[in-house]
Scaffold this motif. Structure first.
Motif, PDB file in Angstrom:
ATOM      1  N   MET A   4       0.822  -1.205   0.000  1.00  0.00           N
ATOM      2  CA  MET A   4       0.000   0.000   0.000  1.00  0.00           C
ATOM      3  C   MET A   4       0.861   1.262   0.000  1.00  0.00           C
ATOM      4  SD  MET A   4      -3.109  -0.577  -0.435  1.00  0.00           S
ATOM      5  CE  MET A   4      -4.166   0.748   0.002  1.00  0.00           C
ATOM      6  N   LYS A   5       2.022   1.185   0.640  1.00  0.00           N
ATOM      7  CA  LYS A   5       2.901   2.355   0.710  1.00  0.00           C
ATOM      8  C   LYS A   5       3.225   2.882  -0.684  1.00  0.00           C
ATOM      9  CE  LYS A   5       7.580   3.645   1.996  1.00  0.00           C
ATOM     10  NZ  LYS A   5       8.849   3.263   2.578  1.00  0.00           N
ATOM     11  N   THR A   6       3.574   1.982  -1.584  1.00  0.00           N
ATOM     12  CA  THR A   6       3.920   2.376  -2.952  1.00  0.00           C
ATOM     13  C   THR A   6       2.728   2.996  -3.663  1.00  0.00           C
ATOM     14  OG1 THR A   6       5.531   0.578  -3.029  1.00  0.00           O
ATOM     15  CG2 THR A   6       4.856   1.523  -5.140  1.00  0.00           C
ATOM     16  N   ILE A   7       1.556   2.433  -3.465  1.00  0.00           N
ATOM     17  CA  ILE A   7       0.341   2.960  -4.111  1.00  0.00           C
ATOM     18  C   ILE A   7       0.023   4.349  -3.585  1.00  0.00           C
ATOM     19  CG2 ILE A   7      -2.153   2.626  -4.361  1.00  0.00           C
ATOM     20  CD1 ILE A   7      -1.554  -0.421  -4.372  1.00  0.00           C
ATOM     21  N   TYR A   8       0.046   4.529  -2.255  1.00  0.00           N
ATOM     22  CA  TYR A   8      -0.235   5.845  -1.679  1.00  0.00           C
ATOM     23  C   TYR A   8       0.761   6.893  -2.152  1.00  0.00           C
ATOM     24  CZ  TYR A   8      -3.804   4.222   1.627  1.00  0.00           C
ATOM     25  OH  TYR A   8      -4.938   3.728   2.204  1.00  0.00           O
ATOM     26  N   LEU A   9       2.035   6.533  -2.208  1.00  0.00           N
ATOM     27  CA  LEU A   9       3.040   7.493  -2.674  1.00  0.00           C
ATOM     28  C   LEU A   9       2.880   7.797  -4.163  1.00  0.00           C
ATOM     29  CD1 LEU A   9       6.273   6.474  -0.742  1.00  0.00           C
ATOM     30  CD2 LEU A   9       4.842   8.500  -0.419  1.00  0.00           C
ATOM     31  N   ALA A  10       2.534   6.789  -4.959  1.00  0.00           N
ATOM     32  CA  ALA A  10       2.310   7.029  -6.393  1.00  0.00           C
ATOM     33  C   ALA A  10       1.142   7.990  -6.587  1.00  0.00           C
ATOM     34  CB  ALA A  10       2.051   5.709  -7.110  1.00  0.00           C
ATOM     35  N   ILE A  11       0.080   7.812  -5.818  1.00  0.00           N
ATOM     36  CA  ILE A  11      -1.084   8.702  -5.923  1.00  0.00           C
ATOM     37  C   ILE A  11      -0.716  10.098  -5.431  1.00  0.00           C
ATOM     38  CG2 ILE A  11      -3.388   9.170  -4.989  1.00  0.00           C
ATOM     39  CD1 ILE A  11      -3.775   6.063  -4.944  1.00  0.00           C
ATOM     40  N   ALA A  12      -0.127  10.175  -4.249  1.00  0.00           N
ATOM     41  CA  ALA A  12       0.199  11.476  -3.651  1.00  0.00           C
ATOM     42  C   ALA A  12       1.155  12.283  -4.512  1.00  0.00           C
ATOM     43  CB  ALA A  12       0.796  11.281  -2.256  1.00  0.00           C
ATOM     44  N   THR A  13       2.099  11.609  -5.158  1.00  0.00           N
ATOM     45  CA  THR A  13       3.104  12.316  -5.970  1.00  0.00           C
ATOM     46  C   THR A  13       2.720  12.408  -7.443  1.00  0.00           C
ATOM     47  OG1 THR A  13       4.399  10.312  -6.383  1.00  0.00           O
ATOM     48  CG2 THR A  13       4.978  11.618  -4.416  1.00  0.00           C
ATOM     49  N   GLY A  14       1.486  12.070  -7.765  1.00  0.00           N
ATOM     50  CA  GLY A  14       1.058  12.170  -9.166  1.00  0.00           C
ATOM     51  C   GLY A  14       1.905  11.322 -10.085  1.00  0.00           C
ATOM     52  N   LEU A  15       2.083  10.056  -9.702  1.00  0.00           N
ATOM     53  CA  LEU A  15       2.912   9.106 -10.463  1.00  0.00           C
ATOM     54  C   LEU A  15       4.354   9.590 -10.596  1.00  0.00           C
ATOM     55  CD1 LEU A  15       0.344   8.143 -13.265  1.00  0.00           C
ATOM     56  CD2 LEU A  15       0.782   6.965 -11.092  1.00  0.00           C
ATOM     57  N   GLY A  16       4.818  10.278  -9.564  1.00  0.00           N
ATOM     58  CA  GLY A  16       6.205  10.734  -9.527  1.00  0.00           C
ATOM     59  C   GLY A  16       6.434  12.157  -9.989  1.00  0.00           C
ATOM     60  N   THR A  17       5.427  12.814 -10.543  1.00  0.00           N
ATOM     61  CA  THR A  17       5.622  14.195 -11.004  1.00  0.00           C
ATOM     62  C   THR A  17       5.905  15.150  -9.849  1.00  0.00           C
ATOM     63  OG1 THR A  17       3.236  14.607 -11.012  1.00  0.00           O
ATOM     64  CG2 THR A  17       4.248  13.937 -13.114  1.00  0.00           C
ATOM     65  N   GLY A  18       5.515  14.770  -8.646  1.00  0.00           N
ATOM     66  CA  GLY A  18       5.789  15.597  -7.481  1.00  0.00           C
ATOM     67  C   GLY A  18       7.276  15.704  -7.147  1.00  0.00           C
ATOM     68  N   TYR A  19       8.073  14.814  -7.723  1.00  0.00           N
ATOM     69  CA  TYR A  19       9.516  14.857  -7.499  1.00  0.00           C
ATOM     70  C   TYR A  19      10.228  15.770  -8.506  1.00  0.00           C
ATOM     71  CZ  TYR A  19       8.652  10.716  -4.631  1.00  0.00           C
ATOM     72  OH  TYR A  19       8.177   9.841  -3.684  1.00  0.00           O
ATOM     73  N   LEU A  20       9.528  16.195  -9.544  1.00  0.00           N
ATOM     74  CA  LEU A  20      10.147  17.038 -10.571  1.00  0.00           C
ATOM     75  C   LEU A  20      10.338  18.454 -10.041  1.00  0.00           C
ATOM     76  CD1 LEU A  20       8.119  15.858 -13.709  1.00  0.00           C
ATOM     77  CD2 LEU A  20      10.428  15.184 -13.041  1.00  0.00           C
ATOM     78  N   ARG A  21      11.453  19.051 -10.391  1.00  0.00           N
ATOM     79  CA  ARG A  21      11.771  20.409  -9.974  1.00  0.00           C
ATOM     80  C   ARG A  21      12.205  21.211 -11.183  1.00  0.00           C
ATOM     81  NH1 ARG A  21       9.461  18.526  -6.324  1.00  0.00           N
ATOM     82  NH2 ARG A  21      10.103  18.275  -4.179  1.00  0.00           N
ATOM     83  N   PRO A  22      11.995  22.483 -11.203  1.00  0.00           N
ATOM     84  CA  PRO A  22      11.253  23.274 -10.229  1.00  0.00           C
ATOM     85  C   PRO A  22       9.743  23.145 -10.455  1.00  0.00           C
ATOM     86  CG  PRO A  22      11.996  24.729 -11.975  1.00  0.00           C
ATOM     87  CD  PRO A  22      12.521  23.334 -12.294  1.00  0.00           C
ATOM     88  N   ALA A  23       8.982  23.731  -9.560  1.00  0.00           N
ATOM     89  CA  ALA A  23       7.525  23.854  -9.671  1.00  0.00           C
ATOM     90  C   ALA A  23       6.813  22.505  -9.739  1.00  0.00           C
ATOM     91  CB  ALA A  23       7.158  24.733 -10.868  1.00  0.00           C
ATOM     92  N   SER A  24       7.011  21.690  -8.730  1.00  0.00           N
ATOM     93  CA  SER A  24       6.390  20.364  -8.719  1.00  0.00           C
ATOM     94  C   SER A  24       4.872  20.435  -8.832  1.00  0.00           C
ATOM     95  CB  SER A  24       6.795  19.597  -7.464  1.00  0.00           C
ATOM     96  OG  SER A  24       6.390  20.287  -6.294  1.00  0.00           O
ATOM     97  N   GLY A  25       4.259  21.462  -8.272  1.00  0.00           N
ATOM     98  CA  GLY A  25       2.809  21.606  -8.377  1.00  0.00           C
ATOM     99  C   GLY A  25       2.356  21.819  -9.812  1.00  0.00           C
ATOM    100  N   THR A  26       3.138  22.537 -10.569  1.00  0.00           N
ATOM    101  CA  THR A  26       2.815  22.756 -11.980  1.00  0.00           C
ATOM    102  C   THR A  26       2.935  21.448 -12.752  1.00  0.00           C
ATOM    103  OG1 THR A  26       3.516  25.057 -11.846  1.00  0.00           O
ATOM    104  CG2 THR A  26       3.449  24.059 -14.050  1.00  0.00           C
ATOM    105  N   TRP A  27       3.996  20.699 -12.491  1.00  0.00           N
ATOM    106  CA  TRP A  27       4.161  19.393 -13.141  1.00  0.00           C
ATOM    107  C   TRP A  27       3.016  18.468 -12.764  1.00  0.00           C
ATOM    108  CZ3 TRP A  27       7.275  19.016 -17.062  1.00  0.00           C
ATOM    109  CH2 TRP A  27       8.404  19.823 -17.131  1.00  0.00           C
ATOM    110  N   GLY A  28       2.664  18.472 -11.494  1.00  0.00           N
ATOM    111  CA  GLY A  28       1.579  17.619 -11.029  1.00  0.00           C
ATOM    112  C   GLY A  28       0.243  17.979 -11.661  1.00  0.00           C
TER     113      GLY A  28
END
Length: 156
Positions: free
Chosen positions: A1-25
């Motif tokens: 479940m940890k992997t699923i929750y993190l994938a959802i929370a980070t928008g399939l990893g777009t939350g790790y992109l910089r700069p402006a992670s919210g824009t990527w998400g």
């Protein structure tokens, strides 16, 4: 479940992109809108509601995982916010574009009550709720522009 929750929370990893992670998400919301717009408005609404509650749970988990409140890695709130911004708005390139711009503007500016919600509510609900407020503003502005004929909404 940890992997699923993190994938959802980070928008399939777009939350790790910089700069402006919210824009990527937020960009992850575009294919979701294209998919949801194929169904009925009721189905779109139900999917949004389900995604909102899943987002609360995933954001809550991710906050504990990252050890910080509303981590910039969490972008499920931007995804849901963009989907809400496009609710009951005709899908077309310019509407998708302006919805993106309006939502990001209101999400960053955090006009009342978004700023107060952001400060007052902790956990996953707090992460999600201020973006819902921003999305409501963006949706209203998008609808006003459509009603005035300033966008190609086909409502005239």
């Amino acid at each position: 479940m940890k992997t699923i929750y993190l994938a959802i929370a980070t928008g399939l990893g777009t939350g790790y992109l910089r700069p402006a992670s919210g824009t990527w998400g937020t960009l992850v919301g575009i294919p979701l809108v294209l998919l949801l717009a194929q169904g009925s408005p009721f189905a779109y609404f139900l999917a949004m509601l389900v995604l909102f509650f899943i987002g609360i749970k995933a954001a809550d988990f991710a906050e504990r995982h990252f050890g910080e409140s509303d981590s910039s890695n969490i972008v499920i709130d931007e995804i849901v916010g963009y989907v809400l911004t496009m609710y009951l708005v005709p899908v077309g390139f310019w509407n998708l574009f302006w919805a993106f711009f309006f939502f990001r503007f209101f999400d960053i500016a955090k006009f009342w009550p978004a700023r107060q919600i952001d400060r007052a509510q902790a956990g996953g609900l707090g992460v999600m709720a201020d973006d819902v407020a921003a999305a409501v503003y963006a949706n209203i502005l998008l609808r006003v522009f459509c009603a005035l004929g300033w966008l190609g909404c086909g409502w005239n």
